[in-house]
Enzyme design. Structure first.
Site, PDB file in Angstrom:
ATOM      1  N   GLU A 293     -95.847 -47.228   9.313  1.00  0.00           N
ATOM      2  CA  GLU A 293     -94.845 -46.081   9.647  1.00  0.00           C
ATOM      3  C   GLU A 293     -93.546 -46.761   9.275  1.00  0.00           C
ATOM      4  O   GLU A 293     -92.439 -45.845   9.122  1.00  0.00           O
ATOM      5  CB  GLU A 293     -94.834 -45.735  11.053  1.00  0.00           C
ATOM      6  CG  GLU A 293     -95.490 -44.136  11.186  1.00  0.00           C
ATOM      7  CD  GLU A 293     -95.335 -43.778  12.446  1.00  0.00           C
ATOM      8  OE1 GLU A 293     -96.539 -42.832  12.837  1.00  0.00           O
ATOM      9  OE2 GLU A 293     -94.941 -44.232  13.588  1.00  0.00           O
ATOM     10  N   HIS A 314    -119.175 -59.044   5.393  1.00  0.00           N
ATOM     11  CA  HIS A 314    -120.272 -58.601   4.993  1.00  0.00           C
ATOM     12  C   HIS A 314    -120.703 -57.022   4.432  1.00  0.00           C
ATOM     13  O   HIS A 314    -121.352 -56.418   4.490  1.00  0.00           O
ATOM     14  CB  HIS A 314    -121.461 -58.699   6.366  1.00  0.00           C
ATOM     15  CG  HIS A 314    -121.675 -60.081   6.573  1.00  0.00           C
ATOM     16  ND1 HIS A 314    -123.005 -61.090   6.057  1.00  0.00           N
ATOM     17  CD2 HIS A 314    -121.102 -61.004   7.074  1.00  0.00           C
ATOM     18  CE1 HIS A 314    -122.783 -62.103   6.558  1.00  0.00           C
ATOM     19  NE2 HIS A 314    -121.693 -62.113   7.304  1.00  0.00           N
ATOM     20  N   LYS A 428     -97.923 -31.904  10.641  1.00  0.00           N
ATOM     21  CA  LYS A 428     -97.764 -31.177  11.465  1.00  0.00           C
ATOM     22  C   LYS A 428     -97.122 -29.679  11.345  1.00  0.00           C
ATOM     23  O   LYS A 428     -97.622 -28.735  11.750  1.00  0.00           O
ATOM     24  CB  LYS A 428     -96.545 -31.598  12.595  1.00  0.00           C
ATOM     25  CG  LYS A 428     -97.075 -33.024  13.401  1.00  0.00           C
ATOM     26  CD  LYS A 428     -95.958 -33.521  14.189  1.00  0.00           C
ATOM     27  CE  LYS A 428     -96.286 -34.680  14.651  1.00  0.00           C
ATOM     28  NZ  LYS A 428     -94.969 -35.474  15.278  1.00  0.00           N
TER      29      LYS A 428
HETATM   30  O1  PA5 Z   1     -94.179 -44.437  16.239  1.00  0.00           O
HETATM   31  C1  PA5 Z   1     -93.679 -43.174  16.368  1.00  0.00           C
HETATM   32  O2  PA5 Z   1     -92.635 -42.867  16.808  1.00  0.00           O
HETATM   33  C2  PA5 Z   1     -95.199 -42.406  16.667  1.00  0.00           C
HETATM   34  O3  PA5 Z   1     -96.290 -42.866  16.299  1.00  0.00           O
HETATM   35  C3  PA5 Z   1     -95.257 -41.846  17.807  1.00  0.00           C
HETATM   36  O4  PA5 Z   1     -95.194 -42.647  18.838  1.00  0.00           O
HETATM   37  C4  PA5 Z   1     -96.390 -40.869  17.825  1.00  0.00           C
HETATM   38  O5  PA5 Z   1     -96.094 -39.783  17.103  1.00  0.00           O
HETATM   39  C5  PA5 Z   1     -96.178 -40.110  19.354  1.00  0.00           C
HETATM   40  O6  PA5 Z   1     -95.353 -39.339  19.598  1.00  0.00           O
HETATM   41  P1  PA5 Z   1     -94.724 -39.142  21.097  1.00  0.00           P
HETATM   42  O7  PA5 Z   1     -94.886 -40.170  22.021  1.00  0.00           O
HETATM   43  O8  PA5 Z   1     -93.502 -38.338  21.045  1.00  0.00           O
HETATM   44  O9  PA5 Z   1     -95.930 -37.983  21.557  1.00  0.00           O
END
Ligand code: PA5
Length: 452
Positions: A293, A314, A428
């Site tokens: 990310e 394996h 989303k």
């Molecule tokens: O690193 C990030 O920002 C994302 O992976 C969020 O943690 C994830 O989308 C969950 O978001 P939230 O805590 O707002 O529900």
């Protein structure tokens, strides 16, 4: 579990000698000025995404008061619940899961003597998963930790709606509210409003701490404390690593960031995080999110993958040894084990194993690790070695900070903003359009005509 004695209060070490068949020491060193500038951007807040740098000194800012308060909440949940469900996804899930798995007895889920179990929900939308979880929780005393920074993420919101309803039916609303803890933004989001209305105990995720960098905030610390692990030691490990990284006395994060960028520039587009300890499986998942990310944007970035060896030797071993030469490996080698198991001698020796009789299982595992590293390096897969003294809260805290700092430095060397995640929004938008969420009418129309 919390009474376990850990022996080492040492930080991790990085060894890069096995990358030099692919890149030269000079090529790695050439990135040192950029790496130093990148580290400075993390501390003087001059880089992109600088409003999300709260994690940089989070460990030293986290005082004993907050840790004690989290431990008190954890103790109350442990006293009143047989099971605690931590609800969250992405950064609101993976850090806690990774640390709990790394520190837990591998069969904790099947033992009755380990206090409340921490289960996870909201990290998927599997109907059977949720049905079976609710079925398991029937007639159980359970509590909920609901975690969402934005407070509006669909997956955890669905899980929370279901489990909250179940808990209220089991206990009545007033009692149920005492077994729910919400971790969310200080002011914004549906979860904050709900928590205020219902009077849940809450913890705040700071605005400037992004989800994937939040494991050392209440997001990770509360579930980890409920699972019975020492959050003071976890944070101390991170704090020591933070100080040493930021004052320049520990160059591990810089070295790792420079090396992986040098390998990327040499055409190694995929990094595989390798462990030889099944307890680190979810650490690999946490790491994949952190790097995927943070770096995968602007059509750039190393693709982070992970394997659990020797299991995956394996399955994926063939590809790694012999497939396209676009990969490198980063191996986490855990020096000390918590237990000793020796391979017994057998008179008949029908399985032919007497040549290793008397050896510890870990000695065999270490030879599998060394043999594989040599084979992969010989096969054209450069190898970064990370030595972790042991799987203890302190060492895990140290490793978490190391990877976070290296990620920030590495992202800046790559030339991306490591602290946003614009790409996560695309799915989303489509999902909301398909579900006809109010406010998405135009998108619904567009996606429907596309599917027609
Ligand atoms: O690193 C990030 O920002 C994302 O992976 C969020 O943690 C994830 O989308 C969950 O978001 P939230 O805590 O707002 O529900």
């Amino acid at each position: 579990m919390q009474g376990k004695t850990y022996i080492k209060m040492e930080k991790i070490q990085v060894n890069i000698k096995d990358v030099f068949g692919t890149v030269t020491p000079e090529a790695v060193e050439a990135l040192a000025p950029e790496a130093a500038k990148s580290l400075a951007k993390l501390t003087d807040h001059t880089g992109e995404g600088n409003d999300f740098l709260g994690w940089v000194d989070l460990a030293t800012r986290t005082g004993a008061d907050l840790l004690d308060d989290i431990n008190a909440t954890a103790a109350s949940l442990r006293d009143n619940c047989e099971v605690v469900v931590a609800i969250g996804i992405g950064g609101s899930y993976l850090g806690a899961k990774a640390v709990i798995e790394a520190l837990s007895d591998s069969f904790a889920a099947y033992r009755n003597d380990n206090g409340p179990k921490v289960l996870f929900a909201g990290q998927n939308i599997g109907e059977d998963y949720l049905y079976e979880l609710q079925d398991y929780l029937k007639n159980k005393k359970f509590g909920i930790i609901v975690i969402s920074k934005s407070g509006t993420t669909t997956e955890p919101a669905i899980a929370f709606r279901l489990l909250k309803d179940q808990l209220e039916k089991q206990l009545g609303r007033e009692e149920a509210n005492k077994r729910i803890v919400a971790i969310t933004d200080a002011k914004k989001g549906a979860l904050r409003s709900l928590a205020t209305t219902e009077g849940y105990k809450t913890y705040v995720i700071d605005d400037n701490v992004g989800g994937r960098f939040s494991v050392l905030s209440p997001v990770g610390l509360l579930p980890i404390a409920v699972a019975g692990f020492d959050i003071h030691a976890l944070v101390k490990g991170a704090a020591d690593m933070q100080k040493a990284t930021l004052d320049g006395s520990d160059k591990a994060a810089l070295t790792y960031a420079m090396t992986r960028n040098a390998l990327y520039q040499a055409g190694k587009k995929i990094e595989i995080l390798v462990n030889y300890n099944p307890k680190l499986h979810f650490f690999g998942e946490w790491w994949k999110q952190l790097y995927g990310e943070s770096e995968g944007k602007d059509h750039k970035g190393i693709f982070p993958a992970a394997v659990d060896n020797s299991t995956d030797l394996h399955s994926m071993g063939q590809w790694i040894q012999d497939g396209e030469r676009t990969i490198f490996e980063t191996v986490i080698s855990v020096a000390a084990q918590q237990h000793t198991t020796v391979i017994p001698f057998e008179e008949a020796n029908l399985d032919g194993l007497n040549y290793i009789a008397g050896k510890r299982v870990d000695e065999v595992n270490k030879m599998a690790e060394l043999g594989t590293r040599i084979a992969h390096v010989d096969g054209g897969v450069p190898n970064i070695l990370i030595n972790l003294p042991e799987l203890s809260p302190y060492c895990l805290g140290s490793m978490i900070y190391f990877f976070e700092a290296a990620c920030g430095i590495s992202g800046y060397i790559l030339g991306v903003n490591p602290f946003n995640q614009p790409g996560v929004e695309a799915y989303k938008k489509n999902m909301f359009a398909l579900l006809e969420k109010p406010g998405y009418e135009k998108e619904t129309e567009a996606i429907k005509s596309r599917l027609a």
